[in-house]
Design an enzyme around this catalytic site. Structure first.
Site, PDB file in Angstrom:
ATOM      1  N   LYS B  70      -5.150  37.081  -9.265  1.00 25.84           N
ATOM      2  CA  LYS B  70      -3.862  36.930  -8.583  1.00 25.84           C
ATOM      3  C   LYS B  70      -4.066  36.499  -7.126  1.00 25.84           C
ATOM      4  O   LYS B  70      -3.375  35.598  -6.634  1.00 25.84           O
ATOM      5  CB  LYS B  70      -3.057  38.234  -8.675  1.00 25.84           C
ATOM      6  CG  LYS B  70      -2.541  38.484 -10.098  1.00 25.84           C
ATOM      7  CD  LYS B  70      -2.032  39.901 -10.337  1.00 25.84           C
ATOM      8  CE  LYS B  70      -1.680  40.087 -11.816  1.00 25.84           C
ATOM      9  NZ  LYS B  70      -1.268  41.478 -12.140  1.00 25.84           N
ATOM     10  N   GLN B 114      -0.912  47.038  -9.275  1.00 23.99           N
ATOM     11  CA  GLN B 114      -1.564  46.735 -10.550  1.00 23.99           C
ATOM     12  C   GLN B 114      -1.465  47.921 -11.498  1.00 23.99           C
ATOM     13  O   GLN B 114      -1.746  49.059 -11.133  1.00 23.99           O
ATOM     14  CB  GLN B 114      -3.034  46.355 -10.311  1.00 23.99           C
ATOM     15  CG  GLN B 114      -3.781  45.928 -11.559  1.00 23.99           C
ATOM     16  CD  GLN B 114      -3.186  44.671 -12.203  1.00 23.99           C
ATOM     17  OE1 GLN B 114      -2.854  43.708 -11.522  1.00 23.99           O
ATOM     18  NE2 GLN B 114      -3.023  44.696 -13.522  1.00 23.99           N
ATOM     19  N   ASP B 137       7.258  41.779  -9.816  1.00 26.06           N
ATOM     20  CA  ASP B 137       6.921  42.121 -11.207  1.00 26.06           C
ATOM     21  C   ASP B 137       8.190  42.322 -12.049  1.00 26.06           C
ATOM     22  O   ASP B 137       8.124  42.338 -13.278  1.00 26.06           O
ATOM     23  CB  ASP B 137       6.097  43.417 -11.244  1.00 26.06           C
ATOM     24  CG  ASP B 137       4.615  43.146 -11.476  1.00 26.06           C
ATOM     25  OD1 ASP B 137       4.268  42.017 -11.895  1.00 26.06           O
ATOM     26  OD2 ASP B 137       3.805  44.065 -11.248  1.00 26.06           O
TER      27      ASP B 137
END
Lengths: 309, 309
Positions: B70, B114, B137
């Site tokens: 990422k 994460q 997200d």
């Protein structure tokens, strides 16, 4: 012992002509209200009286009837209620100010703004101002999310919640069943689908809508049909497989000169045409309709419990 | 002109043996990244550099790889990025404090923690602390609700968003099609179903799951199958009707002694068994997977635009 073919066929025939279960929403709603009245009495004994504020803007006659029924239901159950009837020219700011006042009012656990408000009111923005813990209609985004996330503290819109209660009351299991929900509104279709697909209900859920190809064919694969599309008597015998359960959320007026009012109320389901095919069906009126206010009362009691614990 | 039957049959046969479209997620992701790089250059010319903060708690090797990819993607596209690697014994309070700091940091438009964090961290509570406008997200309840409410300002989880972009890139229309989504997770299944049923996509959507009866039979009614169930190669030829589109979201490790690492990655779909039946299919790897990071970058650019307008 397996009966000989002729008898089996006969049994099948007999089953075919056995009466369909007519799901009696009035009776279920009445039992739920009785239970709620007991709960409310217990809460009151603890010095907690659940309170609902119903806000109506403008003079729409249908809305006035709905608001009246809601307040009357509160009175019958011993709930505290406030009825706010605001003039049609109430501004967005004035309405939001009232909402903030109700958010802060400790006597009030549930707040409901009767839909639809006059055109100059931004309904979505009003709902965003309701404290989600008092949003007994379940329309605030915080409650929309809680339903998707299967967080039981959230509030679920009253009509789909009522449908689930009807299934429960008649011992109709949803696990592993295929449910087709016709309609994708925020008030019925989407929350209904979320309730049915949740780990509590475990149905396989299809959301169908105006753009669905071969809707009758799709519906014939359903064990449970929830019709929430707003088209009078659309769901006919062609949509229903033998033994299916049909919940009719529709409330449509159609012209009928034989009635004193010049119209009658029908659902989204052609009741007479499908009822012999169903294992269970809700009539209109008297099916899903009576459940809605009972669920509003249940949500208000839940809100009171959660806010005062 | 309608060809004579013999020719038509022949055409059918030829079609049957024509090659299936292999949906190339790498290529689509690459094109999207190129477009994003241009957009980012434009934003930078206006003094606005989109910034992403990636937070990793603990030393899970797979998570380290994901976080590395990422951050690398950010660097390649010219995005500003922060990589936070916190020790496994970071407390909930410390993590939330960092989130608040990132919420307030004007250089940061997207925040990602994460998953999965160590067991002592309450992931849901952490997500609630992320400013929804920076929740790239799409896991914050405010964004969950926005997706259901079809509010385009919200953020949609990257994997289902990537699936929609793949369909778009290959000109696969969803309107009126029957899509079966296998899996009801918050990360893929539920948002995927919401995207497909929205007024923008207009698919008829069925959400299936572990409790679904006759899953193969149900899937055979689907024009589009999205497999997001986490069971290696479960979707076999028995699940797929001729000409269906199959999107495979699964990433499963299965033991394979012929590979240097001792395992290989397979999807939820038995690719070899179904590919000749499909009109289009995503391979694993190289299908949906590469789209996820591209969508994260797209969400970060969107967040920057919305926060700086």
């Amino acid at each position: 012992m397996v009966p000989p073919i002729s008898v089996r066929l006969k049994l099948k025939k007999i089953n075919k002509f056995m009466s369909t279960t007519i799901i009696d929403g009035k009776e279920v709603a009445c039992k739920i209200r009785e239970k709620l009245a007991e709960e409310i009495a217990e809460l009151k004994a603890l010095g907690k009286t659940p309170g609902l504020a119903v806000v109506l803007v403008g003079e729409d006659p249908a809305s006035q009837v709905y608001v009246g029924s809601k307040v009357r239901a509160c009175e019958e159950l011993g709930l505290y209620s406030q009825k706010w009837e605001l003039p049609a020219d109430t501004t967005q700011e004035q309405l939001v100010e009232l909402i903030h006042q109700l958010n802060a009012d400790e006597r009030i656990h549930g707040i409901l703004v009767q839909s639809p408000p006059p055109a100059h009111i931004d309904e979505e923005a009003v709902i965003l101002n309701i404290d989600p813990r008092k949003d007994v209609d379940g329309f605030h985004p915080a409650n929309v999310a809680k339903l998707v996330l299967e967080d039981e503290e959230g509030f679920v819109p009253c009509t789909p919640l009522g449908c689930m209660e009807l299934l429960k009351a008649y011992g109709i299991s949803t696990a592993g069943k295929h449910a087709v929900v016709i309609g994708r509104s925020m008030i019925v279709g989407k929350p209904m689908a979320n309730l049915l697909v949740s780990k509590k209900a475990n149905a396989t859920v299809t959301i169908a809508h105006s753009r669905t190809a071969d809707l009758p064919g799709l519906c014939r694969t359903a064990d449970i049909i929830v019709a929430a599309v707003g088209r009078p008597e659309m769901v006919n015998a062609d949509y229903v497989k033998e033994g299916a359960v049909v919940l009719d959320v529709g409330i449509n007026r159609i012209a009928d000169s034989s009635r004193p009012r010049g119209y009658r109320i029908v659902g989204d389901v052609d009741y007479e045409a499908v009822k012999d095919k169903c294992s269970a069906i809700t009539p209109v009126p008297g099916g899903v309709g009576p459940m809605t206010i009972a669920m509003l009362m249940a949500n208000t009691v839940k809100a009171c419990r959660q806010l005062t614990r």
